[in-house]
Design an enzyme around this catalytic site. Structure first.
Site, PDB file in Angstrom:
ATOM      1  CB  CYS A  54      -0.764  -0.017   1.078  1.00 42.13           C
ATOM      2  SG  CYS A  54      -2.183   1.363   1.328  1.00 42.13           S
ATOM      3  CB  CYS A  98     -15.732  -7.312   5.782  1.00 41.98           C
ATOM      4  SG  CYS A  98     -14.799  -5.832   5.591  1.00 41.98           S
ATOM      5  CB  CYS A 190     -18.364  -0.307   8.938  1.00 41.13           C
ATOM      6  SG  CYS A 190     -17.312  -1.242  10.038  1.00 41.13           S
ATOM      7  NE  ARG A 262     -17.749  -5.789  13.170  1.00 45.09           N
ATOM      8  CZ  ARG A 262     -18.326  -5.001  12.262  1.00 45.09           C
ATOM      9  NH1 ARG A 262     -17.405  -4.025  12.006  1.00 45.09           N
ATOM     10  NH2 ARG A 262     -19.538  -4.848  12.015  1.00 45.09           N
TER      11      ARG A 262
HETATM   12  C1  DTB Z   1     -11.617  -2.775  11.323  1.00 40.14           C
HETATM   13  O1  DTB Z   1     -11.957  -1.767  11.943  1.00 40.14           O
HETATM   14  N1  DTB Z   1     -10.728  -3.510  11.845  1.00 40.14           N
HETATM   15  C2  DTB Z   1     -10.435  -4.607  10.639  1.00 40.14           C
HETATM   16  C3  DTB Z   1     -11.862  -4.207   9.564  1.00 40.14           C
HETATM   17  N2  DTB Z   1     -12.056  -2.985  10.122  1.00 40.14           N
HETATM   18  C4  DTB Z   1     -10.981  -4.103   8.131  1.00 40.14           C
HETATM   19  C5  DTB Z   1      -9.129  -4.795  10.150  1.00 40.14           C
HETATM   20  C6  DTB Z   1      -7.864  -5.105  11.262  1.00 40.14           C
HETATM   21  C7  DTB Z   1      -6.845  -5.460  10.996  1.00 40.14           C
HETATM   22  C8  DTB Z   1      -5.727  -5.751  11.897  1.00 40.14           C
HETATM   23  C9  DTB Z   1      -4.534  -5.873  11.147  1.00 40.14           C
HETATM   24  C10 DTB Z   1      -4.414  -6.942  10.132  1.00 40.14           C
HETATM   25  O2  DTB Z   1      -4.903  -8.120  10.067  1.00 40.14           O
HETATM   26  O3  DTB Z   1      -3.514  -6.869   9.187  1.00 40.14           O
HETATM   27 FE1  SF4 Z   2      -2.881   1.263   3.368  1.00 45.40          FE
HETATM   28 FE2  SF4 Z   2      -5.096   0.932   4.644  1.00 45.40          FE
HETATM   29 FE3  SF4 Z   2      -2.884  -0.057   5.755  1.00 45.40          FE
HETATM   30 FE4  SF4 Z   2      -3.139   2.549   5.259  1.00 45.40          FE
HETATM   31  S1  SF4 Z   2      -4.390   1.150   6.693  1.00 45.40           S
HETATM   32  S2  SF4 Z   2      -1.324   1.459   4.767  1.00 45.40           S
HETATM   33  S3  SF4 Z   2      -4.379   2.783   3.441  1.00 45.40           S
HETATM   34  S4  SF4 Z   2      -4.015  -0.785   3.810  1.00 45.40           S
END
Ligand code: DTB
Ligand code: SF4
Ligand code: SAM
Length: 332
Positions: A54, A98, A190, A262
């Site tokens: 990213c 998701c 969300c 959540r």
């Molecule tokens: C959110 O608030 N938490 C989720 C979902 N929305 C997309 C993502 C958590 C990511 C944790 C780090 C990982 O697994 O990369």
């Molecule tokens: Fe990229 Fe989303 Fe991770 Fe930020 S949180 S580095 S925009 S994947």
């Protein structure tokens, strides 16, 4: 019954947040039972459909190309892999699927067309579909909505001030604009944040203030505890204490009574007892499955045992975000 208010003041939220913990949990549990069936927890599953590489510099994120982490850049998953993951999630009792992409923003290319196709096909499987693809244009939101997208995840992460210290490649205003686009297209918003990044209590209070004074409350509010991933600038952050999670969840529950709150990332580092306090404080949604996006999640069997021991049942898909009991009372 607690009113739904979008005019909360910072002082009011500060005073809720600073309430002694057990009293705070009691107050949140009271609001929770007025607005929701307390035995029900929404079960969601995440899939990273496009991992790593990213261009953004979010200091917490293992998927940023700027940090040397164990996450490598991959191309978007094949459609059959995505569909079989959705089927597996459904078979395991999940009602929301998701799909996450490590993009700064969605683009009008073949990958986006494939996301649209996946949204349509997973919706046809009778699951609520959510996407998190970075910034969206109105045109993209229209296409996602037409394909059946139920919700879009786009987090504010923290206060505006702290956000500017951990991310330099986009602004809080950019985030708010995408959230407006999502809301205006009648896609469920969300939106939540992360704690444990070195922010102050004031930053957390400002985050809840920004969420609870939106034109309408988000349909879901994910509260994440930082997963401190090796190679990111936040790798040495200490583990978030469970009572900080319970406090954030309770404050979100009291200020946004109808939202699904959540208990998101970080559950893997919590015992069943600690998670039980978070459910008591008003959390009514979790992620299950082996992985979140790139990090490990709780064992499915242990989650099933937890549901049994705590007397929880998974919430049905497409159930209105408002309490049924409340709607029945209103109809009488
Ligand atoms: C959110 O608030 N938490 C989720 C979902 N929305 C997309 C993502 C958590 C990511 C944790 C780090 C990982 O697994 O990369
Ligand atoms: Fe990229 Fe989303 Fe991770 Fe930020 S949180 S580095 S925009 S994947
Ligand atoms: N790139 C898109 C974006 O940033 O909106 C979507 C994917 S991004 C990984 C989704 C969310 O995951 C982020 O907004 C952040 O809140 C959360 N997240 C990322 N890394 C995390 C970590 N290490 N611990 C907790 N939450 C994290």
């Amino acid at each position: 019954m607690a009113d739904i208010r979008t005019d909360w003041t910072l002082d009011e939220i500060e005073s809720i947040y600073n309430t002694p913990l057990l009293e705070l949990i009691y107050q949140a549990a009271t609001v929770h039972r007025e607005h929701h069936d307390t035995g029900e927890v929404q079960v969601c599953t995440l899939l990273s459909i496009k991992t790593g590489g990213c261009p953004e510099d979010c200091a917490y994120c293992p998927q940023s190309a700027r940090y040397q982490t164990e996450v490598d850049a991959e191309k978007m998953l094949d459609s059959d892999v995505i569909l079989s993951a959705a089927e597996k999630a459904k078979d395991a009792g999940s009602t929301r699927f998701c799909m996450g992409a490590a993009w700064r923003n969605a683009r009008g290319n073949k990958d986006f067309d494939r996301v649209i196709d996946m949204v349509r096909k997973v919706t046809d499987m009778d699951m609520e579909v959510c996407c998190t693809l970075g910034m969206l244009t109105d045109e993209q939101a229209v296409k996602l909505k037409e394909a059946g997208l139920y919700a879009y995840n786009h987090n504010l992460d923290s206060s505006e001030d702290f956000y500017n210290r951990i991310i330099s490649t986009r602004t809080y205003e950019d985030r708010l604009e995408t959230l407006d686009t999502v809301r205006n297209n009648e896609i469920s918003v969300c939106c939540g944040g992360i704690i444990g990044m070195g922010e102050t209590d004031r930053d957390r209070i400002e985050l809840i203030h920004n969420l609870s004074t939106m034109p309408s409350h988000p349909g879901s509010v994910p509260i994440n505890a930082l997963i401190a991933v090796k190679g990111t600038p936040m790798e040495n952050q200490p583990k978030v204490p469970w009572d900080d999670m319970a406090r954030m969840i309770a404050t979100a529950r009291i200020t946004m009574p109808d939202a699904m709150v959540r208990l998101s990332a970080g559950r893997v580092n919590m015992s069943m007892e600690e998670q039980a306090h978070c459910f008591m404080a008003g959390a009514n949604s979790i992620f299950t499955g082996d992985k979140l996006l790139t990090t490990c999640n709780n064992d499915l069997n242990e989650d099933q045992q937890m549901f049994e021991r705590l007397g929880l049942t998974p919430r049905a898909a497409f159930k209105s975000e408002k309490n049924d009991a409340q709607e029945e009372v209103a109809a009488e």
